[in-house]
Scaffold this motif. Structure first.
Motif, PDB file in Angstrom:
ATOM      1  N   CYS A  58       0.778  -1.212  -0.023  1.00  0.00           N
ATOM      2  CA  CYS A  58      -0.137   0.006  -0.046  1.00  0.00           C
ATOM      3  C   CYS A  58       0.826   1.239  -0.106  1.00  0.00           C
ATOM      4  N   ARG A  59       1.782   1.304  -0.824  1.00  0.00           N
ATOM      5  CA  ARG A  59       2.462   2.458  -0.937  1.00  0.00           C
ATOM      6  C   ARG A  59       1.638   3.813  -1.688  1.00  0.00           C
ATOM      7  N   TRP A  60       0.557   3.148  -2.586  1.00  0.00           N
ATOM      8  CA  TRP A  60      -0.423   4.073  -3.102  1.00  0.00           C
ATOM      9  C   TRP A  60      -1.722   4.071  -2.731  1.00  0.00           C
ATOM     10  N   PRO A  61      -2.309   5.183  -2.279  1.00  0.00           N
ATOM     11  CA  PRO A  61      -3.549   4.852  -1.960  1.00  0.00           C
ATOM     12  C   PRO A  61      -4.682   4.461  -3.009  1.00  0.00           C
ATOM     13  N   SER A  62      -4.459   4.516  -4.153  1.00  0.00           N
ATOM     14  CA  SER A  62      -5.331   3.807  -5.114  1.00  0.00           C
ATOM     15  C   SER A  62      -5.026   2.300  -5.273  1.00  0.00           C
ATOM     16  N   ALA A  63      -4.086   1.839  -4.751  1.00  0.00           N
ATOM     17  CA  ALA A  63      -3.682   0.464  -4.996  1.00  0.00           C
ATOM     18  C   ALA A  63      -4.900  -0.378  -4.085  1.00  0.00           C
ATOM     19  N   TYR A  64      -4.981  -1.555  -4.410  1.00  0.00           N
ATOM     20  CA  TYR A  64      -6.331  -2.668  -3.956  1.00  0.00           C
ATOM     21  C   TYR A  64      -5.141  -3.607  -3.079  1.00  0.00           C
ATOM     22  N   VAL A  65      -5.796  -4.033  -1.856  1.00  0.00           N
ATOM     23  CA  VAL A  65      -5.359  -5.031  -1.051  1.00  0.00           C
ATOM     24  C   VAL A  65      -6.643  -6.089  -0.741  1.00  0.00           C
ATOM     25  N   ASP A  66      -6.357  -7.389  -0.655  1.00  0.00           N
ATOM     26  CA  ASP A  66      -7.190  -8.345  -0.239  1.00  0.00           C
ATOM     27  C   ASP A  66      -7.536  -8.138   1.160  1.00  0.00           C
ATOM     28  N   LEU A  67      -9.062  -8.292   1.369  1.00  0.00           N
ATOM     29  CA  LEU A  67      -9.645  -8.341   2.706  1.00  0.00           C
ATOM     30  C   LEU A  67      -9.025  -9.313   3.341  1.00  0.00           C
ATOM     31  N   ASP A  68      -8.971 -10.439   3.063  1.00  0.00           N
ATOM     32  CA  ASP A  68      -8.389 -11.899   3.338  1.00  0.00           C
ATOM     33  C   ASP A  68      -7.301 -11.864   2.888  1.00  0.00           C
ATOM     34  N   ALA A  69      -6.380 -11.940   3.827  1.00  0.00           N
ATOM     35  CA  ALA A  69      -4.788 -12.368   3.244  1.00  0.00           C
ATOM     36  C   ALA A  69      -4.510 -13.775   3.126  1.00  0.00           C
ATOM     37  N   ALA A  70      -5.382 -14.610   3.712  1.00  0.00           N
ATOM     38  CA  ALA A  70      -5.084 -16.057   3.748  1.00  0.00           C
ATOM     39  C   ALA A  70      -5.563 -16.727   2.524  1.00  0.00           C
ATOM     40  N   THR A  71      -6.871 -16.614   2.421  1.00  0.00           N
ATOM     41  CA  THR A  71      -7.693 -17.219   1.311  1.00  0.00           C
ATOM     42  C   THR A  71      -8.636 -16.217   0.493  1.00  0.00           C
ATOM     43  N   PRO A  72      -7.897 -15.411  -0.150  1.00  0.00           N
ATOM     44  CA  PRO A  72      -8.674 -14.062  -0.521  1.00  0.00           C
ATOM     45  C   PRO A  72      -9.602 -14.510  -1.690  1.00  0.00           C
ATOM     46  N   THR A  73      -9.789 -15.505  -2.239  1.00  0.00           N
ATOM     47  CA  THR A  73     -10.852 -15.921  -3.502  1.00  0.00           C
ATOM     48  C   THR A  73     -11.595 -17.089  -2.856  1.00  0.00           C
ATOM     49  N   LYS A  74     -11.592 -17.487  -1.727  1.00  0.00           N
ATOM     50  CA  LYS A  74     -12.334 -18.522  -1.147  1.00  0.00           C
ATOM     51  C   LYS A  74     -13.301 -18.278   0.031  1.00  0.00           C
ATOM     52  N   PHE A  75     -14.483 -18.339  -0.165  1.00  0.00           N
ATOM     53  CA  PHE A  75     -15.410 -18.187   0.733  1.00  0.00           C
ATOM     54  C   PHE A  75     -15.230 -19.358   1.933  1.00  0.00           C
ATOM     55  N   ASP A  76     -14.784 -18.833   3.173  1.00  0.00           N
ATOM     56  CA  ASP A  76     -14.407 -19.542   4.067  1.00  0.00           C
ATOM     57  C   ASP A  76     -14.501 -18.882   5.660  1.00  0.00           C
ATOM     58  N   ASN A  77     -13.903 -19.539   6.577  1.00  0.00           N
ATOM     59  CA  ASN A  77     -14.025 -18.752   7.865  1.00  0.00           C
ATOM     60  C   ASN A  77     -12.643 -18.419   8.251  1.00  0.00           C
ATOM     61  N   ALA A  78     -11.573 -18.112   7.195  1.00  0.00           N
ATOM     62  CA  ALA A  78     -10.492 -17.856   7.477  1.00  0.00           C
ATOM     63  C   ALA A  78     -10.505 -16.326   7.907  1.00  0.00           C
ATOM     64  N   TYR A  79     -11.351 -15.568   7.628  1.00  0.00           N
ATOM     65  CA  TYR A  79     -11.499 -14.132   7.986  1.00  0.00           C
ATOM     66  C   TYR A  79     -11.382 -14.101   9.494  1.00  0.00           C
ATOM     67  N   TYR A  80     -11.944 -15.110  10.199  1.00  0.00           N
ATOM     68  CA  TYR A  80     -12.112 -14.911  11.657  1.00  0.00           C
ATOM     69  C   TYR A  80     -10.805 -15.364  12.204  1.00  0.00           C
ATOM     70  N   ARG A  81     -10.178 -16.579  11.704  1.00  0.00           N
ATOM     71  CA  ARG A  81      -8.768 -16.810  12.103  1.00  0.00           C
ATOM     72  C   ARG A  81      -7.790 -15.757  11.573  1.00  0.00           C
ATOM     73  N   ASN A  82      -8.075 -15.007  10.814  1.00  0.00           N
ATOM     74  CA  ASN A  82      -7.064 -13.992  10.570  1.00  0.00           C
ATOM     75  C   ASN A  82      -7.103 -13.012  11.869  1.00  0.00           C
ATOM     76  N   LEU A  83      -8.121 -12.653  12.155  1.00  0.00           N
ATOM     77  CA  LEU A  83      -8.534 -11.763  13.426  1.00  0.00           C
ATOM     78  C   LEU A  83      -7.806 -12.401  14.432  1.00  0.00           C
ATOM     79  N   ASP A  84      -8.003 -13.651  14.810  1.00  0.00           N
ATOM     80  CA  ASP A  84      -7.110 -14.289  15.859  1.00  0.00           C
ATOM     81  C   ASP A  84      -5.799 -13.913  15.743  1.00  0.00           C
ATOM     82  N   ASN A  85      -5.262 -13.854  14.536  1.00  0.00           N
ATOM     83  CA  ASN A  85      -3.761 -13.675  14.350  1.00  0.00           C
ATOM     84  C   ASN A  85      -3.465 -12.153  14.415  1.00  0.00           C
ATOM     85  N   ARG A  86      -4.394 -11.219  14.406  1.00  0.00           N
ATOM     86  CA  ARG A  86      -4.184  -9.940  14.250  1.00  0.00           C
ATOM     87  C   ARG A  86      -3.825  -9.380  12.865  1.00  0.00           C
TER      88      ARG A  86
END
Length: 335
Positions: free
Chosen positions: A243-271
């Motif tokens: 994210c050096r540039w404001p216009s860039a995009y970044v995945d909301l889920d860094a672990a499995t960004p294209t898969k619908f799963d509960n990794a989002y919540y595990r990511n929160l466990d890992n800060r």
């Protein structure tokens, strides 16, 4: 009723989880009580007037997903933006000066052309019959399926609103709010704390602009060069490179960004929550126990996501003479 303490909420959670687990194996998504908003909606609403409605939506969503898979998370987000302002009345689709669609909050919304394509085909087959609000609800469900999420049966019969005000869209969460603010917003929509935590799990897919998180990386609490200490250090280094540039995009889920799963919540466990509001769900005593439960119970998340999306889609709907059936989703009817 809001929990008075972390302990009491833990006890409530222990009572809640077995019911959710039983629901996973016992039947379909939750049905709202007859006296809730949307009590006249019907799953067979278009059975005679436009029997091919859902088939058309499903075919179009599959086509557009094959063209650009990132459109599917965008359509889920588009439904939330619609329902969070004035209810699920397709007001976000109105393309008029001073409307919600022109608000800065809506600048990164995507999928409008997909809805237009679906509407054009439906108007050819069933003119002046299917509302844009119902199309958006059906499209978000089928978009969820495209990314590996659950199916749920929709009910239909919504009418399209005639009013869209940009200033009202400013109520949409931007990722920097407090949990209390989010709880109050969802309560105003007729949704509860469980819906808040579960629908936040839609961040298991999709992207955000780097502009929305740069303050966490480089100017936390207004201090130049300071980073949010709640971010995992390795994740922080990754985000700074990304994210050096404001216009860039970044995945909301860094672990499995294209898969619908509960990794989002595990990511929160890992800060590793991308937005501040994501990570606060983990640390707040009112929402943290639910995050922990969904992190360890993937089937509960999948089933409850279907329930909460149905709840969202039934938010403050217009019926009968309260609205209209637009022939073009971008504009109110002239007749």
């Amino acid at each position: 009723m809001k929990p008075s303490s972390s302990l009491s909420f833990h006890l409530l959670l222990l009572l809640l989880l077995p019911q959710l687990l039983m629901a996973v194996y016992a039947g379909g998504p939750y049905q709202k009580a007859p006296d809730d908003d949307g009590d006249q909606l019907d799953k067979h609403y278009y059975a005679r007037s436009c029997p091919s409605f859902e088939a058309i939506v499903g075919s179009k969503i599959a086509h557009w997903h094959s063209v650009d898979p990132t459109l599917s998370p965008g359509l889920i987000r588009l439904l939330f933006h619609d329902c969070a302002v004035r209810g699920c009345d397709a007001s976000i689709l109105l393309d008029n000066p001073g409307g919600e669609r022109r608000s800065p909050v809506s600048a990164t919304l995507r999928g409008f052309h997909v809805i237009d394509d679906i509407k054009a085909e439906i108007e050819r087959r069933c003119p002046k019959t299917v509302s844009c609000a119902d199309i958006l609800v059906a499209a978000a469900r089928d978009a969820t399926l495209m990314v590996g999420g659950p199916y749920w049966g929709n009910v239909y019969g919504r009418r399209d609103g005639r009013v869209s005000i940009a200033q009202q869209a400013e109520a949409i969460p931007k990722g920097r709010e407090s949990i209390t603010h989010l709880i109050d917003l969802f309560d105003s929509m007729g949704l509860d704390i469980l819906d808040l935590v579960v629908l936040s799990g839609a961040h298991t897919v999709g992207r955000a602009t780097c502009q929305s998180i740069q303050y966490r990386l480089y100017n936390y609490t207004g201090v130049p060069g300071k980073s949010d200490p709640s971010i995992n250090p390795r994740y922080l280094n990754y985000l700074k490179r990304k994210c050096r540039w404001p216009s860039a995009y970044v995945d909301l889920d860094a672990a499995t960004p294209t898969k619908f799963d509960n990794a989002y919540y595990r990511n929160l466990d890992n800060r590793m929550g991308l937005l501040s509001t994501d990570q606060l769900l983990h640390s707040d005593s009112r929402t943290g126990p639910l995050v922990a439960a969904l992190s360890s119970q993937p089937m509960v998340f999948v089933h409850q996501f279907a329930r909460s999306m149905k709840n969202l889609a039934d938010t403050m709907v217009l019926e009968g003479d309260e609205g209209e059936i637009r022939t073009n989703c971008n504009f109110v009817n002239k007749y």
